[in-house]
Design an enzyme around this catalytic site. Structure first.
Site, PDB file in Angstrom:
ATOM      1  N   ASP A 277       0.883  -1.166   0.000  1.00  0.00           N
ATOM      2  CA  ASP A 277       0.000   0.000   0.000  1.00  0.00           C
ATOM      3  C   ASP A 277       0.914   1.207   0.000  1.00  0.00           C
ATOM      4  O   ASP A 277       1.549   1.518   1.010  1.00  0.00           O
ATOM      5  CB  ASP A 277      -0.894  -0.029   1.250  1.00  0.00           C
ATOM      6  CG  ASP A 277      -1.688   1.280   1.439  1.00  0.00           C
ATOM      7  OD1 ASP A 277      -1.655   2.146   0.537  1.00  0.00           O
ATOM      8  OD2 ASP A 277      -2.341   1.425   2.494  1.00  0.00           O
TER       9      ASP A 277
ATOM     10  N   LYS B 193       2.764  11.226  -3.509  1.00  0.00           N
ATOM     11  CA  LYS B 193       1.728  10.526  -4.273  1.00  0.00           C
ATOM     12  C   LYS B 193       0.839  11.521  -5.022  1.00  0.00           C
ATOM     13  O   LYS B 193       0.296  11.201  -6.078  1.00  0.00           O
ATOM     14  CB  LYS B 193       0.884   9.685  -3.308  1.00  0.00           C
ATOM     15  CG  LYS B 193      -0.073   8.710  -3.979  1.00  0.00           C
ATOM     16  CD  LYS B 193      -0.744   7.865  -2.925  1.00  0.00           C
ATOM     17  CE  LYS B 193      -1.705   6.863  -3.508  1.00  0.00           C
ATOM     18  NZ  LYS B 193      -2.276   6.012  -2.448  1.00  0.00           N
TER      19      LYS B 193
ATOM     20  N   GLU C 228      -7.384   0.550  -4.542  1.00  0.00           N
ATOM     21  CA  GLU C 228      -7.400   0.512  -3.076  1.00  0.00           C
ATOM     22  C   GLU C 228      -8.736   0.029  -2.508  1.00  0.00           C
ATOM     23  O   GLU C 228      -8.740  -0.825  -1.612  1.00  0.00           O
ATOM     24  CB  GLU C 228      -7.011   1.888  -2.519  1.00  0.00           C
ATOM     25  CG  GLU C 228      -5.523   2.170  -2.727  1.00  0.00           C
ATOM     26  CD  GLU C 228      -5.127   3.635  -2.549  1.00  0.00           C
ATOM     27  OE1 GLU C 228      -5.959   4.426  -2.051  1.00  0.00           O
ATOM     28  OE2 GLU C 228      -3.992   3.968  -2.910  1.00  0.00           O
TER      29      GLU C 228
ATOM     30  N   ASP D  65     -12.793   5.832   2.704  1.00  0.00           N
ATOM     31  CA  ASP D  65     -11.359   5.895   3.004  1.00  0.00           C
ATOM     32  C   ASP D  65     -10.974   7.309   3.415  1.00  0.00           C
ATOM     33  O   ASP D  65     -10.887   8.212   2.588  1.00  0.00           O
ATOM     34  CB  ASP D  65     -10.563   5.443   1.765  1.00  0.00           C
ATOM     35  CG  ASP D  65      -9.050   5.444   2.006  1.00  0.00           C
ATOM     36  OD1 ASP D  65      -8.598   5.981   3.032  1.00  0.00           O
ATOM     37  OD2 ASP D  65      -8.327   4.898   1.151  1.00  0.00           O
TER      38      ASP D  65
HETATM   39  P1  ADP Z   1      -2.938   7.565   3.884  1.00  0.00           P
HETATM   40  O1  ADP Z   1      -3.785   6.505   3.280  1.00  0.00           O
HETATM   41  O2  ADP Z   1      -3.326   8.937   3.466  1.00  0.00           O
HETATM   42  O3  ADP Z   1      -1.488   7.303   3.704  1.00  0.00           O
HETATM   43  P2  ADP Z   1      -3.522   6.547   6.591  1.00  0.00           P
HETATM   44  O4  ADP Z   1      -4.657   5.685   6.264  1.00  0.00           O
HETATM   45  O5  ADP Z   1      -2.271   5.899   7.055  1.00  0.00           O
HETATM   46  O6  ADP Z   1      -3.208   7.605   5.457  1.00  0.00           O
HETATM   47  O7  ADP Z   1      -4.023   7.562   7.716  1.00  0.00           O
HETATM   48  C1  ADP Z   1      -3.194   8.495   8.315  1.00  0.00           C
HETATM   49  C2  ADP Z   1      -4.024   9.427   9.138  1.00  0.00           C
HETATM   50  O8  ADP Z   1      -4.748   8.684  10.119  1.00  0.00           O
HETATM   51  C3  ADP Z   1      -3.193  10.454   9.873  1.00  0.00           C
HETATM   52  O9  ADP Z   1      -3.810  11.725   9.774  1.00  0.00           O
HETATM   53  C4  ADP Z   1      -3.241   9.933  11.304  1.00  0.00           C
HETATM   54  O10 ADP Z   1      -3.072  10.963  12.255  1.00  0.00           O
HETATM   55  C5  ADP Z   1      -4.642   9.367  11.357  1.00  0.00           C
HETATM   56  N1  ADP Z   1      -4.817   8.441  12.476  1.00  0.00           N
HETATM   57  C6  ADP Z   1      -4.099   7.336  12.748  1.00  0.00           C
HETATM   58  N2  ADP Z   1      -4.508   6.778  13.900  1.00  0.00           N
HETATM   59  C7  ADP Z   1      -5.527   7.548  14.362  1.00  0.00           C
HETATM   60  C8  ADP Z   1      -6.364   7.514  15.515  1.00  0.00           C
HETATM   61  N3  ADP Z   1      -6.215   6.588  16.458  1.00  0.00           N
HETATM   62  N4  ADP Z   1      -7.300   8.474  15.648  1.00  0.00           N
HETATM   63  C9  ADP Z   1      -7.427   9.446  14.728  1.00  0.00           C
HETATM   64  N5  ADP Z   1      -6.676   9.536  13.627  1.00  0.00           N
HETATM   65  C10 ADP Z   1      -5.731   8.609  13.444  1.00  0.00           C
HETATM   66 MG    MG Z   2      -4.577   5.029   2.317  1.00  0.00          MG
END
Ligand code: ADP
Ligand code: MG
Length: 616
Positions: free
Chosen positions: A20, A82, A181, A203
């Site tokens: 991913d 990205k 995705e 998402d």
């Molecule tokens: P992406 O797909 O954009 O790479 P992710 O799915 O990894 O992102 O999500 C990252 C986001 O999720 C960040 O903004 C992070 O702060 C938030 N995040 C992760 N854990 C938590 C949580 N426990 N509560 C709220 N937000 C969270």
């Molecule tokens: Mg993502």
């Protein structure tokens, strides 16, 4: 029925990993004997921040070490790359206003990011993240990893997908497949096992929000519609909390830290930690230690929810639009899947549940679910999974009508999308000025037995003898299943195009019935096609002979030769309406033989030209 299956073959090149490649975080996964697993890095972390630093001493850092350098070496550190993949500078002007990326001069078509004394393209930056993931996987699995499945947003276009593949190649990974995705997320939950249904994938990540509606028919996923906001995510929530904290600090310390990158980045980390804790506890503390000063503030869930309500609300509009675009109602949604770290926030879950009136899937880690799905697909491709299944494919073949009411197929059923195909056709009528392009769908050989999708005219082409014009027809199915058909007169460059949604108004039962029908009628269709093609062959040669009869060359033939031609013409006309194609072809061959000298004498390009090319 319903076994639309392709044998992917068994790869024997070591493990295939799932990746991913996220805007904020990236993950690598694999399928082991018990199921899909995330592969942790040496530090034990499962998420690798999608951040790269090209440090002043020439060292390259990725992941957490690079993220820490956002504070110390901000102008040598890239994140959210990205957003730039597969795009030109012109596409990202708005993006660049929001990010401190420095674009190297002369990078109009391919973006070049300047980090200190070197420049990097977005795929090169992504490749550095991929290389880290590859290394993590190799350390964990104890063998070389050279093949991967990488996930991409469903709305990524061909160029963005290609750029992602390039990144893989640069990192030394053969990208066996790109998987959407939302499809990966649905796979991680094993939703393909239910065979049929409509699935919403919500998402909400770090910087982007995506909503997709998938249709599952006989284990095949199709993306019905996508929507979202490319600038909405956890970052927005961080910014809201950051603003409050900065105001506090200004009044407590009598100092505006806004201009101090280092202090702001430290505070941002404190804010994110507090936000993430707030998903599990009723109150959390934002704190900052900076140059001997200390700031701390408690935020409770109630205040937090009041603060973020507008952000959460902004995800709901795109959800409604997406449902409308997909042509489905909330009641028709069978499953809702939650993806992205920000869906851990209880208020987000409640909002989604209220909108879709269904309990969303939250059993898996929302920031791991896409990578887990990639591992499932990787396992299938490596031959570790007995089940074969198809993802993101066209359920029915697509083609155009050609002369004689026959179908010429451009994109075959079960092709993975996006897909494209180009073929060149010619005209069937002398001096033809307009060409009707009739787009059809189905598995049968005759247009009358297929589903008509669209008709349009390519007008004012150069009038030429039959068989001389060159009409290029291009089919392109994008990731959302939209078919774009372009017909172009190669000589004049004139073109006409149409966009079609091939799945529109088609039920699963109809798709199945069409495929079943084609199996049953295969022999019959084959015979009919043979007959029609034979008759068209007869038409062509009869027209050519007709034309030749008025030429000088014809009168130069002996009377005996002319009589031979006349009797062959008559014999062909006699069998023309028979259902025996070999009989017709026999007579065509005979006429061909007796007119060979005539055709050569005439040096008539039209006669020879008429014998080549499929006619529209
Ligand atoms: P992406 O797909 O954009 O790479 P992710 O799915 O990894 O992102 O999500 C990252 C986001 O999720 C960040 O903004 C992070 O702060 C938030 N995040 C992760 N854990 C938590 C949580 N426990 N509560 C709220 N937000 C969270
Ligand atoms: Mg993502």
């Amino acid at each position: 029925m319903g076994t639309f299956q392709i044998d992917f073959g068994h790869q024997k090149n070591g493990p295939v990993v799932g990746i991913d490649l996220g805007t904020t975080n990236s993950l690598v996964s694999h399928l082991d004997l018990t199921g899909p697993k995330i592969i942790p890095g040496e530090d034990g972390d499962r998420l690798v921040p999608s951040v790269v630093t090209y440090s002043a001493d020439g060292t390259i850092y990725t992941g957490n070490p690079a993220r820490r350098r956002l504070i110390t070496e901000p102008e040598r550190t890239v994140y959210s790359v990205k957003r730039l993949m597969g795009l030109g500078v012109g596409d990202v002007v708005d993006e660049l206003k929001l990010f401190p990326f420095r674009i190297a001069p002369g990078s109009e078509s391919v973006i070049q990011l300047r980090l200190g004394e070197r420049t990097f393209t977005p795929p090169e930056i992504s490749a550095l993240v991929l290389r880290q993931l590859k290394k993590n996987a190799e350390a964990y699995l104890g063998e070389e990893v050279s093949q991967a499945v990488i996930t991409v947003p469903a709305y990524f276009n061909d160029a963005q997908r290609q750029a992602t593949k390039d990144a893989g190649r640069i990192a030394g990974l053969e990208v066996l497949r790109l998987v959407n995705e939302p499809t990966a997320a649905a796979l991680a939950y094993g939703l393909d096992k239910r065979q049929n249904g409509t699935i919403a994938v919500y998402d909400f990540g770090g910087g982007t929000f995506d909503i997709s509606i998938l249709k599952l028919h006989d284990g095949i996923f199709e993306v019905l519609a996508t929507n979202g906001d490319t600038h909405l995510g956890g970052d927005d929530i961080d910014n809201l909390l950051l603003r409050i904290a900065m105001q506090d600090i200004e009044s407590e310390w009598k100092e505006d830290i806004g201009g101090n990158q280092e202090a702001v980045q430290l505070l941002r980390r404190g804010v994110i930690a507090a936000k993430e804790r707030l998903s599990f506890v009723p109150a959390a503390i934002i704190d900052l230690e900076y140059r001997g000063k200390h700031y701390a503030r408690e935020i409770n869930r109630e205040l937090f929810e009041k603060l973020i309500a507008p952000v959460v609300d902004r995800t709901l509009g795109p959800c409604r639009s997406c449902l409308a675009d997909a042509g489905v109602t909330v009641e028709q949604i069978d499953e809702v899947v939650m993806v992205g770290g920000s869906t851990r926030i209880p208020m987000v879950r409640q909002a989604v549940e209220a909108l879709f009136r269904a309990k969303p899937h939250t059993e898996l880690n929302p920031d791991e679910v896409v990578a887990l799905g990639a591992a499932v697909q990787a396992g299938i491709l490596s031959g570790n999974v007995e089940d074969k299944l198809l993802l993101d494919v066209t359920p029915l073949s697509l083609g155009i009508e050609t002369m004689g009411g026959l179908v010429s197929t451009l994109i075959f059923r079960n092709s993975t999308i996006p897909a494209s195909a180009t073929e060149t056709f010619t005209t069937g009528v002398e001096g033809q000025r307009n060409v009707l392009i009739h787009v059809v769908q189905g598995e049968r050989e005759m247009v009358k037995d297929c589903r008509s999708l669209a008709r349009f005219d390519l007008k004012d082409i150069d009038p030429l003898p039959a068989g001389m014009a060159r009409i290029e027809v291009r089919f392109l199915i994008d990731a959302n299943g939209i078919l774009n058909v372009i017909a172009r007169d190669v000589r004049t460059g004139k073109e006409q195009s149409v966009d079609i949604k091939p799945s529109y108004g088609l039920t699963d039962e109809q798709v199945e019935a069409m495929i079943l029908d084609s199996y049953e009628k295969a022999e019959e269709d084959f015979q009919e096609r043979q007959v029609r093609e034979a008759r068209m062959g007869a038409d062509t040669i009869l027209a050519a002979v007709d034309k030749a009869r008025n030429s000088e060359a014809y009168y130069e033939l002996s009377g005996e030769e002319r009589a031979g031609i006349e009797s062959s013409v008559n014999e062909l006309l006699l069998v023309y309406h028979s259902d025996d194609h070999s009989l017709i072809r026999g007579k065509i061959d005979q006429l061909n033989d007796v007119t060979r000298d005539l055709a050569e004498n005439m040096m008539n390009t039209a006669v020879r030209g008429a014998l080549k090319g499929t006619k529209i």
